[in-house]
Design an enzyme around this catalytic site. Structure first.
Site, PDB file in Angstrom:
ATOM      1  N   TRP A 177       3.472  -2.419   4.674  1.00 39.09           N
ATOM      2  CA  TRP A 177       4.252  -1.874   3.543  1.00 39.09           C
ATOM      3  C   TRP A 177       4.742  -0.466   3.887  1.00 39.09           C
ATOM      4  O   TRP A 177       5.901  -0.118   3.646  1.00 39.09           O
ATOM      5  CB  TRP A 177       3.359  -1.841   2.308  1.00 39.09           C
ATOM      6  CG  TRP A 177       3.983  -1.297   1.061  1.00 39.09           C
ATOM      7  CD1 TRP A 177       4.686  -2.009   0.125  1.00 39.09           C
ATOM      8  CD2 TRP A 177       3.953   0.060   0.602  1.00 39.09           C
ATOM      9  NE1 TRP A 177       5.102  -1.173  -0.890  1.00 39.09           N
ATOM     10  CE2 TRP A 177       4.661   0.107  -0.618  1.00 39.09           C
ATOM     11  CE3 TRP A 177       3.412   1.232   1.104  1.00 39.09           C
ATOM     12  CZ2 TRP A 177       4.833   1.283  -1.344  1.00 39.09           C
ATOM     13  CZ3 TRP A 177       3.575   2.410   0.390  1.00 39.09           C
ATOM     14  CH2 TRP A 177       4.281   2.433  -0.820  1.00 39.09           C
ATOM     15  N   THR A 209     -16.623  -4.709   8.471  1.00 40.96           N
ATOM     16  CA  THR A 209     -17.416  -4.273   9.631  1.00 40.96           C
ATOM     17  C   THR A 209     -16.526  -4.215  10.873  1.00 40.96           C
ATOM     18  O   THR A 209     -16.852  -3.505  11.825  1.00 40.96           O
ATOM     19  CB  THR A 209     -18.591  -5.255   9.880  1.00 40.96           C
ATOM     20  OG1 THR A 209     -18.101  -6.592   9.791  1.00 40.96           O
ATOM     21  CG2 THR A 209     -19.695  -5.072   8.849  1.00 40.96           C
ATOM     22  N   ASN A 253     -13.295  -3.203  10.767  1.00 37.27           N
ATOM     23  CA  ASN A 253     -12.252  -2.172  10.619  1.00 37.27           C
ATOM     24  C   ASN A 253     -12.549  -0.876  11.385  1.00 37.27           C
ATOM     25  O   ASN A 253     -11.663  -0.055  11.577  1.00 37.27           O
ATOM     26  CB  ASN A 253     -12.009  -1.840   9.142  1.00 37.27           C
ATOM     27  CG  ASN A 253     -11.212  -2.892   8.397  1.00 37.27           C
ATOM     28  OD1 ASN A 253     -11.321  -3.049   7.189  1.00 37.27           O
ATOM     29  ND2 ASN A 253     -10.377  -3.642   9.118  1.00 37.27           N
ATOM     30  N   LEU A 272     -10.067 -15.979   5.658  1.00 36.00           N
ATOM     31  CA  LEU A 272     -11.116 -15.269   4.909  1.00 36.00           C
ATOM     32  C   LEU A 272     -11.561 -13.974   5.564  1.00 36.00           C
ATOM     33  O   LEU A 272     -12.131 -13.103   4.893  1.00 36.00           O
ATOM     34  CB  LEU A 272     -12.339 -16.177   4.712  1.00 36.00           C
ATOM     35  CG  LEU A 272     -12.224 -17.222   3.617  1.00 36.00           C
ATOM     36  CD1 LEU A 272     -13.525 -17.999   3.493  1.00 36.00           C
ATOM     37  CD2 LEU A 272     -11.891 -16.562   2.270  1.00 36.00           C
ATOM     38  N   ASP A 287      -4.493  -6.880   1.474  1.00 29.30           N
ATOM     39  CA  ASP A 287      -3.902  -6.799   2.817  1.00 29.30           C
ATOM     40  C   ASP A 287      -2.460  -6.318   2.727  1.00 29.30           C
ATOM     41  O   ASP A 287      -1.780  -6.571   1.732  1.00 29.30           O
ATOM     42  CB  ASP A 287      -3.976  -8.201   3.446  1.00 29.30           C
ATOM     43  CG  ASP A 287      -3.905  -8.142   4.957  1.00 29.30           C
ATOM     44  OD1 ASP A 287      -3.835  -7.031   5.523  1.00 29.30           O
ATOM     45  OD2 ASP A 287      -3.917  -9.216   5.578  1.00 29.30           O
ATOM     46  N   GLY A 288      -2.006  -5.670   3.793  1.00 28.59           N
ATOM     47  CA  GLY A 288      -0.587  -5.335   3.909  1.00 28.59           C
ATOM     48  C   GLY A 288      -0.233  -3.883   3.668  1.00 28.59           C
ATOM     49  O   GLY A 288       0.954  -3.542   3.640  1.00 28.59           O
ATOM     50  N   ARG A 309      -5.496 -13.285  -1.715  1.00 37.73           N
ATOM     51  CA  ARG A 309      -5.213 -12.479  -0.521  1.00 37.73           C
ATOM     52  C   ARG A 309      -3.731 -12.173  -0.485  1.00 37.73           C
ATOM     53  O   ARG A 309      -2.900 -13.084  -0.587  1.00 37.73           O
ATOM     54  CB  ARG A 309      -5.636 -13.191   0.767  1.00 37.73           C
ATOM     55  CG  ARG A 309      -5.371 -12.308   1.996  1.00 37.73           C
ATOM     56  CD  ARG A 309      -6.029 -12.780   3.259  1.00 37.73           C
ATOM     57  NE  ARG A 309      -5.835 -11.768   4.306  1.00 37.73           N
ATOM     58  CZ  ARG A 309      -6.613 -11.623   5.367  1.00 37.73           C
ATOM     59  NH1 ARG A 309      -7.630 -12.422   5.546  1.00 37.73           N
ATOM     60  NH2 ARG A 309      -6.373 -10.683   6.264  1.00 37.73           N
TER      61      ARG A 309
HETATM   62  C1  FPP Z   1      -5.549  -3.769   4.552  1.00 38.87           C
HETATM   63  O1  FPP Z   1      -4.253  -3.408   4.897  1.00 38.87           O
HETATM   64  C2  FPP Z   1      -6.230  -2.674   3.920  1.00 38.87           C
HETATM   65  C3  FPP Z   1      -7.379  -2.043   4.373  1.00 38.87           C
HETATM   66  C4  FPP Z   1      -8.126  -2.409   5.581  1.00 38.87           C
HETATM   67  C5  FPP Z   1      -7.931  -0.898   3.655  1.00 38.87           C
HETATM   68  C6  FPP Z   1      -8.073  -1.145   2.211  1.00 38.87           C
HETATM   69  C7  FPP Z   1      -8.066   0.123   1.540  1.00 38.87           C
HETATM   70  C8  FPP Z   1      -7.439   0.382   0.375  1.00 38.87           C
HETATM   71  C9  FPP Z   1      -6.717  -0.569  -0.437  1.00 38.87           C
HETATM   72  C10 FPP Z   1      -7.413   1.712  -0.169  1.00 38.87           C
HETATM   73  C11 FPP Z   1      -8.655   2.367  -0.491  1.00 38.87           C
HETATM   74  C12 FPP Z   1      -9.672   1.615  -1.224  1.00 38.87           C
HETATM   75  C13 FPP Z   1     -10.572   2.242  -1.999  1.00 38.87           C
HETATM   76  C14 FPP Z   1     -11.753   1.539  -2.529  1.00 38.87           C
HETATM   77  C15 FPP Z   1     -10.369   3.664  -2.325  1.00 38.87           C
HETATM   78  P1  FPP Z   1      -3.876  -3.320   6.421  1.00 38.87           P
HETATM   79  O2  FPP Z   1      -4.018  -1.927   6.877  1.00 38.87           O
HETATM   80  O3  FPP Z   1      -4.701  -4.297   7.184  1.00 38.87           O
HETATM   81  O4  FPP Z   1      -2.394  -3.719   6.402  1.00 38.87           O
HETATM   82  P2  FPP Z   1      -1.575  -4.422   7.572  1.00 38.87           P
HETATM   83  O5  FPP Z   1      -2.139  -5.807   7.681  1.00 38.87           O
HETATM   84  O6  FPP Z   1      -0.193  -4.381   7.064  1.00 38.87           O
HETATM   85  O7  FPP Z   1      -1.788  -3.634   8.814  1.00 38.87           O
END
Ligand code: FPP
Length: 245
Positions: A29, A70, A72, A199, A24-25, A192
């Site tokens: 970031w 699911t 996202n 979760l 997450d994050g 996490r």
């Molecule tokens: C959560 O950060 C991250 C995701 C929903 C996407 C995860 C994807 C990756 C780490 C990169 C690609 C993975 C692969 C397998 C190539 P967020 O967007 O929810 O962050 P935020 O909470 O700061 O908005």
């Protein structure tokens, strides 16, 4: 995996067999750097590659990561497109890297909503790496734990209706076999990143006895040091699995 890096002293650590991570994050970031959220996802993909190597160096046998839930799909279309493109690139380039490093790769989640080329890349990666004997890398894409349970229960009910299974024979082991993670041992440690402590529909059945570790560090800053910090906390925990010691 091949490396020139020196391994930190981990002799006092209890190394978990299976680590699961909610990455997450990425968005926050990137925002802190005045960049688009998608810049954070690209960096997140790089950090994921390093983390897989780090887990392997430490002797962890299974790494499961939550790449796309699911839920996202409800993100802005442009962000979903960029993440899907990252998956395309990553799944294709992973075949060679996994073969070189003896990594077995498995993708969990519901596949029919993935575009056909991504579904095809998933099948190819799994098939090509299925006999590798090193770390098992499990990527959750279009994954939701409740969705996984619904799909599993539907198949189980179908097998009961077809007289392949009797209701009296249903037990925890049988249910486990109907989940996407059949044959994969439960995670010992859930990490996490980025300060959230929930979760979010990730591995609800499988995390029943896992130790939880939450850190404020955003996923793109997650390093070997952070991983060792999490394992140090895990080492200090007293896992009793409901029993008295
Ligand atoms: C959560 O950060 C991250 C995701 C929903 C996407 C995860 C994807 C990756 C780490 C990169 C690609 C993975 C692969 C397998 C190539 P967020 O967007 O929810 O962050 P935020 O909470 O700061 O908005």
């Amino acid at each position: 995996m091949e490396t020139d890096r020196e391994l930190p002293d981990i002799s006092s650590l209890k190394i978990p067999r299976h680590v699961a991570i909610i990455m997450d994050g990425n968005g926050r970031w990137a925002k802190m750097r005045h960049k688009p959220r998608t810049y954070g996802h690209a960096k997140g993909a790089e950090v994921l590659e390093e983390t897989l190597e780090n887990c392997d160096h430490l002797g962890i046998r299974y790494l499961t990561v939550y790449a796309f839930s699911t839920e996202n799909w409800a993100r802005p279309l442009e962000e979903v497109k960029v993440i899907m493109n990252l998956f395309r690139k990553y799944l294709i380039s992973s075949v060679e890297k996994c073969m070189k490093n003896n990594v077995r790769c498995i993708v969990i989640g519901e596949r029919s909503r993935l575009s056909p080329d991504i579904a095809e890349a998933v099948c190819h990666l799994e098939e090509a790496t299925k006999d590798n004997t090193g770390i098992t890398f499990i990527i959750a894409i279009n994954y939701g734990s409740r969705d996984e349970i619904v799909r599993g229960v539907k198949r189980l009910a179908g097998d009961v209706a077809a007289n392949l299974l009797s209701p009296d024979d249903v037990n925890e082991g049988v249910i486990q076999n109907y989940l996407d993670t059949a044959d994969i041992p439960d995670p010992d440690l859930l990490i996490r990143t980025s300060g959230e402590e929930r979760l979010s529909n990730f591995l609800l059945w499988q995390l029943a006895y896992a130790e939880f570790y939450f850190t404020d560090v955003p996923w793109p800053d997650f390093s070997m040091e952070e991983l060792i910090k999490a394992i140090r906390v895990y080492t200090s925990r007293d896992r009793r699995f409901g029993k008295v010691k």
